[in-house]
Scaffold this motif. Structure first.
Motif, PDB file in Angstrom:
ATOM      1  N   UNK A   1      34.730-134.784 -29.816  1.00 14.84           N
ATOM      2  CA  UNK A   1      34.877-135.776 -30.887  1.00 14.84           C
ATOM      3  C   UNK A   1      33.603-135.768 -31.721  1.00 14.84           C
ATOM      4  N   UNK A   2      33.756-135.682 -33.037  1.00 18.60           N
ATOM      5  CA  UNK A   2      32.612-135.697 -33.946  1.00 18.60           C
ATOM      6  C   UNK A   2      32.454-137.102 -34.521  1.00 18.60           C
ATOM      7  N   UNK A   3      31.228-137.651 -34.409  1.00 19.18           N
ATOM      8  CA  UNK A   3      30.917-138.974 -34.949  1.00 19.18           C
ATOM      9  C   UNK A   3      29.966-138.782 -36.130  1.00 19.18           C
ATOM     10  N   UNK A   4      30.357-139.276 -37.283  1.00 17.72           N
ATOM     11  CA  UNK A   4      29.573-138.989 -38.480  1.00 17.72           C
ATOM     12  C   UNK A   4      29.901-139.988 -39.588  1.00 17.72           C
ATOM     13  N   UNK A   5      29.146-139.898 -40.660  1.00 11.22           N
ATOM     14  CA  UNK A   5      29.493-140.669 -41.842  1.00 11.22           C
ATOM     15  C   UNK A   5      30.627-139.965 -42.574  1.00 11.22           C
ATOM     16  N   UNK A   6      31.515-140.759 -43.159  1.00 18.07           N
ATOM     17  CA  UNK A   6      32.555-140.186 -44.003  1.00 18.07           C
ATOM     18  C   UNK A   6      31.886-139.558 -45.223  1.00 18.07           C
ATOM     19  N   UNK A   7      32.360-138.404 -45.641  1.00 15.08           N
ATOM     20  CA  UNK A   7      31.708-137.704 -46.753  1.00 15.08           C
ATOM     21  C   UNK A   7      31.801-138.474 -48.063  1.00 15.08           C
ATOM     22  N   UNK A   8      32.699-139.466 -48.130  1.00 14.58           N
ATOM     23  CA  UNK A   8      32.821-140.257 -49.355  1.00 14.58           C
ATOM     24  C   UNK A   8      31.906-141.486 -49.347  1.00 14.58           C
ATOM     25  N   UNK A   9      31.259-141.780 -48.206  1.00 10.89           N
ATOM     26  CA  UNK A   9      30.372-142.940 -48.148  1.00 10.89           C
ATOM     27  C   UNK A   9      29.011-142.589 -48.738  1.00 10.89           C
ATOM     28  N   UNK A  10      28.271-143.612 -49.131  1.00 15.95           N
ATOM     29  CA  UNK A  10      26.959-143.398 -49.743  1.00 15.95           C
ATOM     30  C   UNK A  10      25.996-142.838 -48.710  1.00 15.95           C
ATOM     31  N   UNK A  11      25.462-141.659 -48.978  1.00 18.90           N
ATOM     32  CA  UNK A  11      24.531-141.007 -48.059  1.00 18.90           C
ATOM     33  C   UNK A  11      23.839-139.878 -48.798  1.00 18.90           C
ATOM     34  N   UNK A  12      22.821-139.295 -48.182  1.00 19.70           N
ATOM     35  CA  UNK A  12      22.135-138.173 -48.812  1.00 19.70           C
ATOM     36  C   UNK A  12      23.073-136.974 -48.852  1.00 19.70           C
ATOM     37  N   UNK A  13      22.944-136.170 -49.887  1.00 22.34           N
ATOM     38  CA  UNK A  13      23.845-135.031 -50.078  1.00 22.34           C
ATOM     39  C   UNK A  13      23.756-134.034 -48.923  1.00 22.34           C
ATOM     40  N   UNK A  14      22.568-133.884 -48.348  1.00 18.82           N
ATOM     41  CA  UNK A  14      22.389-132.933 -47.249  1.00 18.82           C
ATOM     42  C   UNK A  14      23.240-133.318 -46.046  1.00 18.82           C
ATOM     43  N   UNK A  15      23.331-134.613 -45.749  1.00 18.56           N
ATOM     44  CA  UNK A  15      24.152-135.077 -44.640  1.00 18.56           C
ATOM     45  C   UNK A  15      25.627-134.851 -44.888  1.00 18.56           C
ATOM     46  N   UNK A  16      26.076-135.162 -46.104  1.00 19.57           N
ATOM     47  CA  UNK A  16      27.485-134.975 -46.450  1.00 19.57           C
ATOM     48  C   UNK A  16      27.869-133.494 -46.382  1.00 19.57           C
ATOM     49  N   UNK A  17      26.967-132.621 -46.827  1.00 19.35           N
ATOM     50  CA  UNK A  17      27.253-131.182 -46.790  1.00 19.35           C
ATOM     51  C   UNK A  17      27.388-130.676 -45.363  1.00 19.35           C
ATOM     52  N   UNK A  18      26.525-131.173 -44.471  1.00 19.46           N
ATOM     53  CA  UNK A  18      26.604-130.758 -43.071  1.00 19.46           C
ATOM     54  C   UNK A  18      27.917-131.219 -42.446  1.00 19.46           C
ATOM     55  N   UNK A  19      28.317-132.449 -42.732  1.00 22.46           N
ATOM     56  CA  UNK A  19      29.578-132.960 -42.182  1.00 22.46           C
ATOM     57  C   UNK A  19      30.756-132.141 -42.685  1.00 22.46           C
ATOM     58  N   UNK A  20      30.765-131.810 -43.960  1.00 22.77           N
ATOM     59  CA  UNK A  20      31.847-130.989 -44.513  1.00 22.77           C
ATOM     60  C   UNK A  20      31.912-129.636 -43.793  1.00 22.77           C
ATOM     61  N   UNK A  21      30.747-129.075 -43.516  1.00 24.07           N
ATOM     62  CA  UNK A  21      30.696-127.791 -42.810  1.00 24.07           C
ATOM     63  C   UNK A  21      31.269-127.923 -41.401  1.00 24.07           C
ATOM     64  N   UNK A  22      30.912-128.976 -40.708  1.00 24.19           N
ATOM     65  CA  UNK A  22      31.393-129.181 -39.336  1.00 24.19           C
ATOM     66  C   UNK A  22      32.895-129.441 -39.302  1.00 24.19           C
ATOM     67  N   UNK A  23      33.414-130.172 -40.270  1.00 22.24           N
ATOM     68  CA  UNK A  23      34.839-130.488 -40.312  1.00 22.24           C
ATOM     69  C   UNK A  23      35.693-129.229 -40.429  1.00 22.24           C
ATOM     70  N   UNK A  24      35.123-128.173 -40.998  1.00 25.58           N
ATOM     71  CA  UNK A  24      35.862-126.920 -41.138  1.00 25.58           C
ATOM     72  C   UNK A  24      36.169-126.280 -39.789  1.00 25.58           C
TER      73      UNK A  24
END
Length: 301
Positions: free
Chosen positions: A187-210
């Motif tokens: 199970x991956x626990x993370x911020x939703x990519x649409x929530x306010x956060x630094x771009x680097x974090x959102x990019x990493x989450x998008x990569x992991x979701x793949x």
């Protein structure tokens, strides 16, 4: 233009009511109303629409309120500088930073600052929105990118990354992934990519979701992500500044990391001489140095 009338106009605009403004100014409603009428007559315009529910600024009123709000904030800045003693640190200091950094890194260290300066009053504003420092929405900011506003003094504090963590208990029960493809079994626990956060974090989450995690838990801040990880719900995407204060966290898949995220401390040029700003700046820099030293020692051991 009469400054006293402007002061009363500003209070009425801010309160939206003659009565509430009068209470704040220790004036009767009729006295406030007379001053507003006199100001409107001097400007030959209507500043408020009168309604049963209160007062609403006209277009001309909005223009004047923007001006008085700017003046008010400048006066507050001047008053703050005047109040600052050459030898003492006291009074209110408004600090803004992100929810994650504020709750997980800054607040746990504030007892040291209060121990040194017990008369300091900190108003901590935690939000992802970038507050306007020159307009005095805050006195000092810690931001996850270099500030772009003019007339700011800025100091780079550190660089952080978003990494993958789990608890020892979770890994003992579910196994430790060794390849990125293994994320499909967890199970991956993370911020939703649409929530306010630094771009680097959102990019990493998008990569992991793949890589199709078996399950997900998304939270709109890192405090919630951390709680999920500490309660053994899965593998979390978290900032690396947590490792010092939460030794039960184990970094996994060390080859996976976000891009570097710079952390800056900034404050208005006009507050350069503020003793409160200097005390807070020096405190944060000392804590950053201690944090780095602790991380180095952990790495060696």
């Amino acid at each position: 233009m009469d400054w006293d009338k402007l002061r009363i106009f500003h209070a009425v605009s801010d309160a939206g009511s003659l009565t509430h403004a009068g209470d704040k100014l220790n004036l009767s409603q009729s006295a406030v109303s007379r001053q507003i009428r006199a100001l409107e007559e001097s400007l030959n315009t209507t500043l408020f629409h009168r309604h049963a529910r209160g007062l609403i600024l006209t277009e001309q009123g909005e223009l004047l309120f923007d001006a008085t709000r700017s003046i008010s904030k400048r006066l507050e800045a001047a008053a703050a500088r005047i109040r600052d003693s050459e030898e003492e640190v006291f009074g209110e200091l408004r600090v803004t930073t992100t929810f994650g950094f504020g709750t997980l890194w800054l607040v746990p260290r504030l007892p040291k600052l209060y121990e040194k300066y017990p008369n300091l009053k900190i108003d901590l504003m935690l939000e992802e929105r970038v507050l306007d420092l020159p307009m005095r929405e805050a006195d000092v900011a810690i931001r996850m990118k270099e500030p772009s506003q003019a007339d700011l003094i800025r100091k780079r504090l550190m660089t952080i990354q978003m990494l993958l963590y789990a608890t020892k208990s979770y890994l003992k029960e579910h196994g430790t992934p060794t390849e990125l493809e293994d994320i499909a079994n967890h199970r991956l626990i993370c911020q939703n990519t649409t929530s306010a956060q630094v771009a680097a974090g959102a990019s990493l989450v998008q990569h992991l979701m793949a890589y199709n995690p078996h399950s997900t838990l998304t939270v709109n801040n890192y405090f919630g992500v951390l709680q999920g990880v500490l309660n053994n719900l899965g593998i979390g995407v978290l900032p690396d500044y947590l490792t010092e204060d939460f030794p039960d966290l184990v970094r996994i898949l060390p080859q996976i990391e976000s891009a570097d995220v710079p952390v800056f401390l900034a404050y208005p040029e006009e507050l350069r001489q503020s003793q409160r700003i200097s005390a807070f700046r020096d405190f944060v820099q000392e804590e950053v140095i201690a944090h780095r030293k602790q991380i180095r020692n952990q790495t060696k051991s």
